[in-house]
Design a protein around this motif. Structure first.
Motif, PDB file in Angstrom:
ATOM      1  N   SER A  14      37.934  42.651  30.394  1.00 54.11           N
ATOM      2  CA  SER A  14      38.674  42.801  31.671  1.00 54.11           C
ATOM      3  C   SER A  14      39.326  44.317  31.464  1.00 54.11           C
ATOM      4  CB  SER A  14      39.341  41.823  32.283  1.00 54.11           C
ATOM      5  OG  SER A  14      40.483  41.580  31.419  1.00 54.11           O
ATOM      6  N   ARG A  70      37.897  47.219  34.017  1.00 52.24           N
ATOM      7  CA  ARG A  70      37.153  46.904  35.100  1.00 52.24           C
ATOM      8  C   ARG A  70      37.624  47.612  36.244  1.00 52.24           C
ATOM      9  NH1 ARG A  70      36.465  40.505  33.635  1.00 52.24           N
ATOM     10  NH2 ARG A  70      34.939  40.693  31.931  1.00 52.24           N
ATOM     11  N   TYR A  71      39.265  47.607  36.361  1.00 50.76           N
ATOM     12  CA  TYR A  71      39.714  48.128  37.562  1.00 50.76           C
ATOM     13  C   TYR A  71      40.283  49.502  37.667  1.00 50.76           C
ATOM     14  CZ  TYR A  71      38.993  43.101  37.162  1.00 50.76           C
ATOM     15  OH  TYR A  71      38.753  41.853  36.717  1.00 50.76           O
ATOM     16  N   ASN A  75      33.263  40.478  35.230  1.00 55.21           N
ATOM     17  CA  ASN A  75      33.459  39.245  34.999  1.00 55.21           C
ATOM     18  C   ASN A  75      31.955  38.386  35.305  1.00 55.21           C
ATOM     19  OD1 ASN A  75      35.264  37.076  34.298  1.00 55.21           O
ATOM     20  ND2 ASN A  75      35.211  36.392  36.728  1.00 55.21           N
ATOM     21  N   LYS A  94      43.894  34.347  38.242  1.00 52.25           N
ATOM     22  CA  LYS A  94      43.265  35.720  38.078  1.00 52.25           C
ATOM     23  C   LYS A  94      41.740  35.753  37.930  1.00 52.25           C
ATOM     24  CE  LYS A  94      44.045  39.599  35.299  1.00 52.25           C
ATOM     25  NZ  LYS A  94      44.887  40.376  34.144  1.00 52.25           N
ATOM     26  N   LYS A 107      39.827  38.184  40.092  1.00 52.39           N
ATOM     27  CA  LYS A 107      38.730  39.128  39.588  1.00 52.39           C
ATOM     28  C   LYS A 107      37.656  39.294  40.666  1.00 52.39           C
ATOM     29  CE  LYS A 107      39.991  38.228  34.742  1.00 52.39           C
ATOM     30  NZ  LYS A 107      39.566  37.477  33.615  1.00 52.39           N
ATOM     31  N   GLU A 114      36.264  42.792  42.224  1.00 55.74           N
ATOM     32  CA  GLU A 114      34.990  43.274  41.497  1.00 55.74           C
ATOM     33  C   GLU A 114      33.954  43.466  42.442  1.00 55.74           C
ATOM     34  OE1 GLU A 114      34.379  41.158  37.804  1.00 55.74           O
ATOM     35  OE2 GLU A 114      36.094  41.469  37.077  1.00 55.74           O
TER      36      GLU A 114
END
Length: 340
Positions: A96, A99-100, A129, A211, A215, A219
């Motif tokens: 993870s 990813r952001y 994810n 969380k 996600k 996402e």
């Protein structure tokens, strides 16, 4: 000419699956390296009809390698991914960690393949994810037709999503039910997972969401459309492999269930099994080892305007992790690197 490919974390569930899928899909590999931590040095792993011995991640030089598929978790990735990227090797990361990051594309090839071209900012591409990956494959073709306003999703996630320890805990606790003298207390999960469900995956956040649920929201917006509203409830269930999702979708315009079924049948990466009869749907045990995301129980939701319900099942070790990473590698090769 093919690619020089590294699999980082080759002894774990996802790393082994990456090697399997690279071989199954005949990815054009000229040279391959399987890396693991020093304690696993020399462990043998399979790559098609070949056996590879793992090499030491600490000592490995990524210079001259084309792609590295990472499956080692965020902490270790934070150390090793920048080293690989700086050496000119494109990192496809399953954790993870990135990813952001706005400078790192988050890619599901059936949904946003063009995004791979943004890899050059950091030489890194993120894998989403597992619960998000299968959902957005189902959402995208429907969104293209009728524009999705809101998604309400409840997940039923397999223990393999928590790694080997999660699978072992389910197995050991299940056996202990029949042998009460051999009690196995929760260790990987917060409560007993055998013959139980746990509405808690990852840590709790200030608003009461976990969380894992957060996600899925963030996402989906990054991969499909930032205007889509998403609310999720993520639940761990006593299944070894295969995530399931009950998805309620609200569209901006009406979409008939029959048209939706036809759209999904034609969409890449999807297999529709939807008969209104006993057993006319797919369950997680039936999706294991398959590349597809399976859709069943497609039906109108008459309680909201322009609503639809679907049931979505996929092998979380494949589409939710290893398969998607390999598909990213294929997309990167076809669109950008173009060596094969």
């Amino acid at each position: 000419m093919g690619y020089k490919v590294v699999v980082v974390g080759a002894t774990g569930n996802v790393g082994r699956e990456m090697l399997n899928i690279l071989a199954e899909r005949a990815f054009p590999v000229d040279e391959i390296a399987a890396l693991a931590s020093r304690r696993s040095l020399g462990t043998e792993v399979s790559f098609g009809d070949r056996t590879l011995k793992t090499q030491d991640l600490d000592a490995f030089d990524f210079t001259g390698w084309d792609m590295a598929l990472f499956a080692i978790g965020s902490d270790a990735t934070k150390t090793y991914a920048p080293k690989a990227a700086a050496a000119g090797c494109v990192v496809i990361d399953n954790s993870s960690l990135y990813r952001y990051d706005p400078d790192v594309p988050l890619v599901v090839p059936e949904v946003n393949p063009d995004a791979v071209e943004g890899y050059a900012k950091k030489n890194i591409i993120a894998n989403p994810n597992c619960s998000t990956a299968q959902m957005v494959v189902a959402l995208k073709p429907l969104h293209d037709r009728a524009k999705i306003k809101r998604v309400v999703v409840s997940t039923y996630q397999a223990t393999s999503g928590a790694g080997k320890e999660g699978v072992d805990e389910l197995w050991d606790q299940t056996k202990s039910i029949y042998n009460p003298t051999d009690e196995v207390k929760p260790s990987k999960f917060q409560k007993q997972i055998a013959f139980n469900v746990i509405p808690h995956i990852d840590v709790f956040m200030e608003d009461g969401s976990t969380k894992e649920e957060w996600k899925m929201v963030v996402e989906t917006k990054k991969i499909v459309d930032p205007s889509i509203k998403v609310t999720a409830t993520c639940v761990r269930v006593p299944v070894f492999v295969g995530h399931s999702e009950s998805i309620n979708i609200e569209f901006e315009e009406f979409l008939d269930e029959d048209e939706a079924r036809d759209i999904l049948r034609e969409a890449p990466g999807i297999m529709v099994i939807d008969k209104r009869e006993d057993g006319g749907y797919v369950t997680p045990i039936e999706c294991v080892g398959d590349f597809a995301t399976f859709i069943s129980r497609i039906r109108q939701d008459s309680t909201i305007e322009n609503g639809l319900n679907i049931w979505c099942v996929s092998d979380n070790l494949r589409k939710g992790a290893a398969l998607n990473a390999v598909q990213i590698a294929e997309t990167l090769g076809n669109r950008v690197l173009k060596k094969a």
